[in-house]
Design a protein around this motif. Structure first.
Motif, PDB file in Angstrom:
ATOM      1  N   LEU A  21       0.820  -1.211   0.000  1.00 11.98           N
ATOM      2  CA  LEU A  21       0.000   0.000   0.000  1.00 11.98           C
ATOM      3  C   LEU A  21       0.854   1.262   0.000  1.00 11.98           C
ATOM      4  N   LEU A  22       1.976   1.250   0.740  1.00 11.78           N
ATOM      5  CA  LEU A  22       2.872   2.410   0.727  1.00 11.78           C
ATOM      6  C   LEU A  22       3.452   2.645  -0.654  1.00 11.78           C
ATOM      7  N   SER A  23       3.751   1.552  -1.353  1.00  8.14           N
ATOM      8  CA  SER A  23       4.266   1.677  -2.720  1.00  8.14           C
ATOM      9  C   SER A  23       3.199   2.257  -3.637  1.00  8.14           C
ATOM     10  N   GLU A  24       1.953   1.797  -3.456  1.00  8.11           N
ATOM     11  CA  GLU A  24       0.861   2.327  -4.274  1.00  8.11           C
ATOM     12  C   GLU A  24       0.619   3.806  -3.975  1.00  8.11           C
ATOM     13  N   MET A  25       0.767   4.201  -2.724  1.00 13.96           N
ATOM     14  CA  MET A  25       0.519   5.584  -2.321  1.00 13.96           C
ATOM     15  C   MET A  25       1.410   6.553  -3.102  1.00 13.96           C
ATOM     16  N   ASN A  26       2.617   6.117  -3.428  1.00 14.53           N
ATOM     17  CA  ASN A  26       3.540   6.997  -4.161  1.00 14.53           C
ATOM     18  C   ASN A  26       3.033   7.333  -5.555  1.00 14.53           C
ATOM     19  N   ASP A  27       2.159   6.479  -6.112  1.00 13.94           N
ATOM     20  CA  ASP A  27       1.661   6.687  -7.473  1.00 13.94           C
ATOM     21  C   ASP A  27       0.306   7.386  -7.509  1.00 13.94           C
ATOM     22  N   GLY A  31      -1.888  15.447  -2.545  1.00 13.31           N
ATOM     23  CA  GLY A  31      -2.899  16.151  -1.785  1.00 13.31           C
ATOM     24  C   GLY A  31      -4.011  15.254  -1.266  1.00 13.31           C
ATOM     25  N   LYS A  32      -5.155  15.910  -0.987  1.00 17.17           N
ATOM     26  CA  LYS A  32      -6.274  15.226  -0.350  1.00 17.17           C
ATOM     27  C   LYS A  32      -7.581  15.665  -0.981  1.00 17.17           C
ATOM     28  N   LEU A  33      -8.572  14.774  -0.937  1.00 16.23           N
ATOM     29  CA  LEU A  33      -9.875  15.079  -1.516  1.00 16.23           C
ATOM     30  C   LEU A  33     -10.738  15.844  -0.508  1.00 16.23           C
ATOM     31  N   LEU A  34     -11.309  16.962  -0.953  1.00 18.52           N
ATOM     32  CA  LEU A  34     -12.290  17.698  -0.157  1.00 18.52           C
ATOM     33  C   LEU A  34     -13.620  17.685  -0.902  1.00 18.52           C
ATOM     34  N   VAL A  35     -14.698  17.473  -0.174  1.00 18.68           N
ATOM     35  CA  VAL A  35     -16.030  17.471  -0.773  1.00 18.68           C
ATOM     36  C   VAL A  35     -16.841  18.568  -0.094  1.00 18.68           C
ATOM     37  N   THR A  36     -17.378  19.482  -0.887  1.00 19.41           N
ATOM     38  CA  THR A  36     -18.161  20.587  -0.333  1.00 19.41           C
ATOM     39  C   THR A  36     -19.499  20.691  -1.050  1.00 19.41           C
ATOM     40  N   ASP A  37     -20.457  21.296  -0.366  1.00 23.19           N
ATOM     41  CA  ASP A  37     -21.762  21.582  -0.966  1.00 23.19           C
ATOM     42  C   ASP A  37     -21.973  23.096  -0.954  1.00 23.19           C
ATOM     43  N   GLU A  38     -22.104  23.665  -2.127  1.00 25.73           N
ATOM     44  CA  GLU A  38     -22.311  25.105  -2.252  1.00 25.73           C
ATOM     45  C   GLU A  38     -23.531  25.367  -3.124  1.00 25.73           C
ATOM     46  N   GLU A  39     -24.537  25.979  -2.502  1.00 25.94           N
ATOM     47  CA  GLU A  39     -25.773  26.329  -3.203  1.00 25.94           C
ATOM     48  C   GLU A  39     -26.383  25.113  -3.904  1.00 25.94           C
ATOM     49  N   GLY A  40     -26.360  23.971  -3.165  1.00 25.29           N
ATOM     50  CA  GLY A  40     -26.967  22.754  -3.706  1.00 25.29           C
ATOM     51  C   GLY A  40     -26.103  22.002  -4.682  1.00 25.29           C
ATOM     52  N   LEU A  41     -24.893  22.499  -4.936  1.00 21.53           N
ATOM     53  CA  LEU A  41     -23.982  21.813  -5.861  1.00 21.53           C
ATOM     54  C   LEU A  41     -22.839  21.184  -5.081  1.00 21.53           C
ATOM     55  N   VAL A  73      -9.935   9.310  -4.283  1.00 23.82           N
ATOM     56  CA  VAL A  73     -10.825   8.404  -3.540  1.00 23.82           C
ATOM     57  C   VAL A  73     -10.049   7.175  -3.094  1.00 23.82           C
ATOM     58  N   ARG A  74      -9.273   6.622  -4.012  1.00 22.17           N
ATOM     59  CA  ARG A  74      -8.448   5.467  -3.673  1.00 22.17           C
ATOM     60  C   ARG A  74      -7.457   5.823  -2.565  1.00 22.17           C
ATOM     61  N   LYS A  75      -6.937   7.017  -2.591  1.00 19.73           N
ATOM     62  CA  LYS A  75      -5.969   7.451  -1.584  1.00 19.73           C
ATOM     63  C   LYS A  75      -6.608   7.486  -0.200  1.00 19.73           C
ATOM     64  N   GLU A  76      -7.890   7.913  -0.136  1.00 20.47           N
ATOM     65  CA  GLU A  76      -8.602   7.910   1.145  1.00 20.47           C
ATOM     66  C   GLU A  76      -8.677   6.491   1.703  1.00 20.47           C
ATOM     67  N   TYR A  77      -9.016   5.540   0.844  1.00 23.24           N
ATOM     68  CA  TYR A  77      -9.111   4.138   1.268  1.00 23.24           C
ATOM     69  C   TYR A  77      -7.755   3.620   1.734  1.00 23.24           C
ATOM     70  N   VAL A  78      -6.721   3.887   0.944  1.00 28.46           N
ATOM     71  CA  VAL A  78      -5.382   3.392   1.286  1.00 28.46           C
ATOM     72  C   VAL A  78      -4.917   3.982   2.615  1.00 28.46           C
ATOM     73  N   SER A  79      -5.164   5.268   2.823  1.00 29.86           N
ATOM     74  CA  SER A  79      -4.747   5.921   4.074  1.00 29.86           C
ATOM     75  C   SER A  79      -5.423   5.282   5.285  1.00 29.86           C
ATOM     76  N   GLU A  80      -6.732   5.042   5.181  1.00 26.10           N
ATOM     77  CA  GLU A  80      -7.459   4.432   6.298  1.00 26.10           C
ATOM     78  C   GLU A  80      -7.003   2.992   6.524  1.00 26.10           C
TER      79      GLU A  80
END
Length: 264
Positions: A21-27, A31-41, A73-80
């Motif tokens: 997983l550490l090897s995969e993380m390098n590829d 950064g990191k994924l942020l998800v926001t909701d603005e004016e319904g979007l 998204v994959r990075k979030e899974y790998v980190s956890e």
């Protein structure tokens, strides 16, 4: 295989998985994924922190960049997963350090050094069948008034269902005793059957319960099981439990399955 070897095998697998997983993380994307909701979007943003020569953190919309979005998204899974693996590795390493091999003879030798007077009443380690037969026998005064049925060898039984179980044990040539003391200090119960299992010469106890619809019998059952558990006699280890049906009958197929799975 000993339990410690199994723990060490699990640790090696966890370490290997972590390295992959550490090897995969390098590829994966920076950064990191942020998800926001603005004016319904809903917006999906790649946040790249300030590091090195980068004075400020940067944010990029990635909704129209599926490769980057899926990578984050994959990075979030790998980190956890890496966090959980690190936690599991620490737990397994701690178990390895605290593990003590099961050596029944050594344990019983230490126990009997303190209480030598109990040597004749305790089953310890693997025992010779003939010695077991001589040492353990039925208590003839154990509720003799309820012994209303007679087996082919003349042994008395409390119920037809118990008689049937004994006949199946006889059919398979198993060495067993009715209503005999366990020899476990502090346990004053006599299981319906104490059976010497041939494949490892371990004692397996069998209790057949009836009348579970009677409150007093059910209370006695619960008390008995608590005492058994405290003495190290537990279901799916060294205790078989069977029950009468609601109509007071029995399931012969279940009796047969118990014998074949646990005693042969």
């Amino acid at each position: 295989m000993t339990y410690k070897e199994e723990l060490e095998r699990i640790r090696r697998e966890l370490v290997e998985r972590k390295e992959d997983l550490l090897s995969e993380m390098n590829d994966l994307p920076e950064g990191k994924l942020l998800v926001t909701d603005e004016e319904g979007l809903r917006k999906y943003i790649q946040r790249i922190p300030a590091t090195g020569n980068r004075k400020k953190a940067h944010r990029y919309g990635v909704k129209k960049k599926p490769e980057v979005l899926n990578g984050l998204v994959r990075k979030e899974y790998v980190s956890e997963t890496l966090r959980v693996i690190d936690q599991d590795i620490r737990a397994v390493e701690l178990a390895c350090r605290r593990y003590k091999p099961i050596d029944e003879e050594t344990i019983m030798r230490e126990f009997l050094a303190k209480y030598p007077e109990l040597v004749n009443g305790i089953y310890h380690g693997i025992i010779d069948p003939e010695e077991w037969i001589k040492r353990f026998s039925r208590m003839d005064n154990y509720h003799p008034e309820s012994l209303k049925h007679t087996a082919a060898d003349g042994t008395k039984s409390r119920s037809k269902n118990e008689l049937y179980i004994a006949s199946r044990l006889d059919h398979y040539g198993l060495i067993y005793r009715w209503d005999c003391p366990t020899g476990i200090p502090g346990l004053y119960r006599n299981p319906d059957y104490s059976i010497l299992r041939r494949r490892d010469w371990r004692i397996i106890y069998w209790e057949h319960f009836g009348m579970m619809d009677i409150p007093s019998y059910k209370a006695e059952y619960k008390e008995k099981m608590e005492e058994y558990e405290a003495a190290g006699i537990v279901p799916w280890d060294n205790l078989i439990m069977t029950f009468d049906t609601v109509e007071g009958g029995m399931r012969a197929d279940i009796i047969e399955a118990m014998i074949k799975c646990w005693l042969l």
